[in-house]
Design a protein around this motif. Sequence first.
Motif, PDB file in Angstrom:
ATOM      1  N   SER A  26       0.845  -1.200   0.000  1.00 35.38           N
ATOM      2  CA  SER A  26       0.000   0.000   0.000  1.00 35.38           C
ATOM      3  C   SER A  26       0.875   1.242   0.000  1.00 35.38           C
ATOM      4  N   LEU A  27       0.635   2.112  -0.972  1.00 36.16           N
ATOM      5  CA  LEU A  27       1.395   3.360  -1.075  1.00 36.16           C
ATOM      6  C   LEU A  27       0.575   4.561  -0.628  1.00 36.16           C
ATOM      7  N   VAL A  28      -0.481   4.312   0.149  1.00 32.63           N
ATOM      8  CA  VAL A  28      -1.372   5.381   0.608  1.00 32.63           C
ATOM      9  C   VAL A  28      -1.738   5.138   2.080  1.00 32.63           C
ATOM     10  N   PRO A  29      -1.423   6.069   2.981  1.00 31.33           N
ATOM     11  CA  PRO A  29      -1.669   5.851   4.419  1.00 31.33           C
ATOM     12  C   PRO A  29      -3.107   5.500   4.772  1.00 31.33           C
ATOM     13  N   SER A  30      -4.078   6.235   4.229  1.00 33.84           N
ATOM     14  CA  SER A  30      -5.467   5.963   4.597  1.00 33.84           C
ATOM     15  C   SER A  30      -5.923   4.604   4.084  1.00 33.84           C
ATOM     16  N   GLN A  31      -5.354   4.161   2.978  1.00 34.97           N
ATOM     17  CA  GLN A  31      -5.708   2.847   2.451  1.00 34.97           C
ATOM     18  C   GLN A  31      -5.036   1.732   3.249  1.00 34.97           C
ATOM     19  N   THR A  32      -3.873   2.011   3.795  1.00 34.35           N
ATOM     20  CA  THR A  32      -3.228   1.049   4.683  1.00 34.35           C
ATOM     21  C   THR A  32      -4.104   0.799   5.902  1.00 34.35           C
ATOM     22  N   GLU A  33      -4.613   1.868   6.497  1.00 33.81           N
ATOM     23  CA  GLU A  33      -5.506   1.737   7.647  1.00 33.81           C
ATOM     24  C   GLU A  33      -6.755   0.936   7.281  1.00 33.81           C
ATOM     25  N   LEU A  34      -7.319   1.215   6.118  1.00 28.48           N
ATOM     26  CA  LEU A  34      -8.504   0.496   5.663  1.00 28.48           C
ATOM     27  C   LEU A  34      -8.217  -0.994   5.519  1.00 28.48           C
ATOM     28  N   LEU A  35      -7.101  -1.333   4.918  1.00 31.82           N
ATOM     29  CA  LEU A  35      -6.740  -2.747   4.747  1.00 31.82           C
ATOM     30  C   LEU A  35      -6.666  -3.462   6.093  1.00 31.82           C
ATOM     31  N   LEU A  40      -6.740  -7.390   6.854  1.00 32.18           N
ATOM     32  CA  LEU A  40      -5.729  -7.782   5.880  1.00 32.18           C
ATOM     33  C   LEU A  40      -4.297  -7.417   6.299  1.00 32.18           C
ATOM     34  N   GLU A  41      -4.117  -7.088   7.564  1.00 36.05           N
ATOM     35  CA  GLU A  41      -2.783  -6.679   8.011  1.00 36.05           C
ATOM     36  C   GLU A  41      -1.736  -7.759   7.750  1.00 36.05           C
ATOM     37  N   SER A  42      -2.108  -9.011   7.933  1.00 35.41           N
ATOM     38  CA  SER A  42      -1.154 -10.101   7.734  1.00 35.41           C
ATOM     39  C   SER A  42      -0.750 -10.272   6.267  1.00 35.41           C
ATOM     40  N   SER A  43      -1.534  -9.682   5.351  1.00 36.15           N
ATOM     41  CA  SER A  43      -1.214  -9.758   3.923  1.00 36.15           C
ATOM     42  C   SER A  43      -0.389  -8.568   3.448  1.00 36.15           C
ATOM     43  N   LEU A  44      -0.259  -7.550   4.288  1.00 41.07           N
ATOM     44  CA  LEU A  44       0.531  -6.385   3.926  1.00 41.07           C
ATOM     45  C   LEU A  44       2.021  -6.706   4.027  1.00 41.07           C
ATOM     46  N   ILE A  45       2.747  -6.424   2.949  1.00 42.44           N
ATOM     47  CA  ILE A  45       4.193  -6.678   2.966  1.00 42.44           C
ATOM     48  C   ILE A  45       5.002  -5.402   2.760  1.00 42.44           C
ATOM     49  N   GLY A  46       4.323  -4.295   2.415  1.00 42.08           N
ATOM     50  CA  GLY A  46       5.028  -3.039   2.210  1.00 42.08           C
ATOM     51  C   GLY A  46       4.110  -1.852   2.382  1.00 42.08           C
ATOM     52  N   VAL A  47       4.616  -0.802   3.059  1.00 41.87           N
ATOM     53  CA  VAL A  47       3.851   0.424   3.292  1.00 41.87           C
ATOM     54  C   VAL A  47       4.780   1.630   3.128  1.00 41.87           C
ATOM     55  N   THR A  48       4.217   2.828   3.232  1.00 36.69           N
ATOM     56  CA  THR A  48       5.035   4.040   3.133  1.00 36.69           C
ATOM     57  C   THR A  48       5.449   4.524   4.523  1.00 36.69           C
ATOM     58  N   LYS A  49       6.387   5.438   4.537  1.00 34.34           N
ATOM     59  CA  LYS A  49       6.841   6.018   5.807  1.00 34.34           C
ATOM     60  C   LYS A  49       5.772   6.892   6.446  1.00 34.34           C
ATOM     61  N   PHE A  50       4.715   7.222   5.684  1.00 36.26           N
ATOM     62  CA  PHE A  50       3.625   8.042   6.211  1.00 36.26           C
ATOM     63  C   PHE A  50       2.461   7.195   6.720  1.00 36.26           C
ATOM     64  N   CYS A  51       2.563   5.894   6.627  1.00 35.11           N
ATOM     65  CA  CYS A  51       1.506   5.008   7.111  1.00 35.11           C
ATOM     66  C   CYS A  51       1.653   4.872   8.632  1.00 35.11           C
ATOM     67  N   VAL A  52       0.819   5.589   9.354  1.00 38.42           N
ATOM     68  CA  VAL A  52       0.975   5.689  10.811  1.00 38.42           C
ATOM     69  C   VAL A  52      -0.160   5.013  11.588  1.00 38.42           C
ATOM     70  N   HIS A  53      -1.126   4.463  10.885  1.00 41.11           N
ATOM     71  CA  HIS A  53      -2.217   3.734  11.536  1.00 41.11           C
ATOM     72  C   HIS A  53      -2.360   2.362  10.883  1.00 41.11           C
ATOM     73  N   PRO A  54      -2.378   1.296  11.676  1.00 31.44           N
ATOM     74  CA  PRO A  54      -2.121   1.283  13.116  1.00 31.44           C
ATOM     75  C   PRO A  54      -0.684   1.698  13.441  1.00 31.44           C
ATOM     76  N   HIS A  55      -0.461   2.120  14.682  1.00 35.00           N
ATOM     77  CA  HIS A  55       0.794   2.795  15.046  1.00 35.00           C
ATOM     78  C   HIS A  55       2.026   1.920  14.863  1.00 35.00           C
ATOM     79  N   HIS A  56       1.852   0.602  14.913  1.00 35.06           N
ATOM     80  CA  HIS A  56       2.998  -0.309  14.835  1.00 35.06           C
ATOM     81  C   HIS A  56       3.339  -0.703  13.402  1.00 35.06           C
ATOM     82  N   ILE A  57       2.585  -0.252  12.443  1.00 30.70           N
ATOM     83  CA  ILE A  57       2.662  -0.817  11.089  1.00 30.70           C
ATOM     84  C   ILE A  57       4.044  -0.668  10.465  1.00 30.70           C
ATOM     85  N   ARG A  58       4.696   0.481  10.676  1.00 32.17           N
ATOM     86  CA  ARG A  58       6.002   0.706  10.043  1.00 32.17           C
ATOM     87  C   ARG A  58       7.115  -0.078  10.719  1.00 32.17           C
TER      88      ARG A  58
END
Length: 272
Positions: A26-35, A40-58
Amino acid sequence: MLKTKIVEDQLSRVIHLKETPKRIISLVPSQTELLCDLGLESSLIGVTKFCVHPHHIRTDIAVVGGTKQIHLDKIKALQPDIILCNKEENTKAIVETCEGICNVHVSDIFTIDDSLELIHQYGEIFNKSKEALVIRTSIKKEIDDFNTFIKNKSLLKTVYFIWKDPWIVAAGNTFINYLLKLNKFENIFKDEVRYPEVNLNESFINKDVDIVLLSSEPYPFKEKHKSDIQEFYPNSAIILADGEMFSWYGSRLAKAFKYFKNLRLNLENDQL
């Protein structure tokens, strides 16, 4: 053999899915939170440095750059099944580059209906339709309650700043402007385009503005910045606004309307 699923993103781009994507970037913070809220957190393998929700994601997931600049080698090495982008947040060049790696879904959000459609699309793509329906239903309920609350409230002339040095405002044709309108905050820059830079010393500054909102993002406005703007709006209330509530779509909207209600009540208590 599984039948290929054909879906469209919000730019009407056709995506062919041979199976449900299991490795998501996910290259979009709000979409990371939605996922994550879709389970779908266990399926996430990459996020941006601006993805701050949930707080532990980065901490738990690989950071592959920002929204405007990406680390292509990192993305390739992660071997994603799908990369999720947004027309405003990510550049056309990023989308085109990512298409050389795997399927790319691009969102395009201007209204609540666009947000609800995105949630529906993710439900379809990731086999999370039931979870998507729960989120959509919650958002619709919050909107209905808020519309009842705001119905007889007065219209307030508003400026929404997203940056300083240079000063930049949210204008028309933006999701922020759409949410301002729902709040009965009349954006004095609604007839301008997107995010114009403004000169506070020029004549378009309206001294009759009721409130000035200083967003917490992308520029992190703080209490100390109120005095920077007050001299230009001597008769206006200067308010620090939660930028996530005004610009994040997806599951964040289930929380946004309670925030909007409290914001209006606080303004009334200050006798605007």
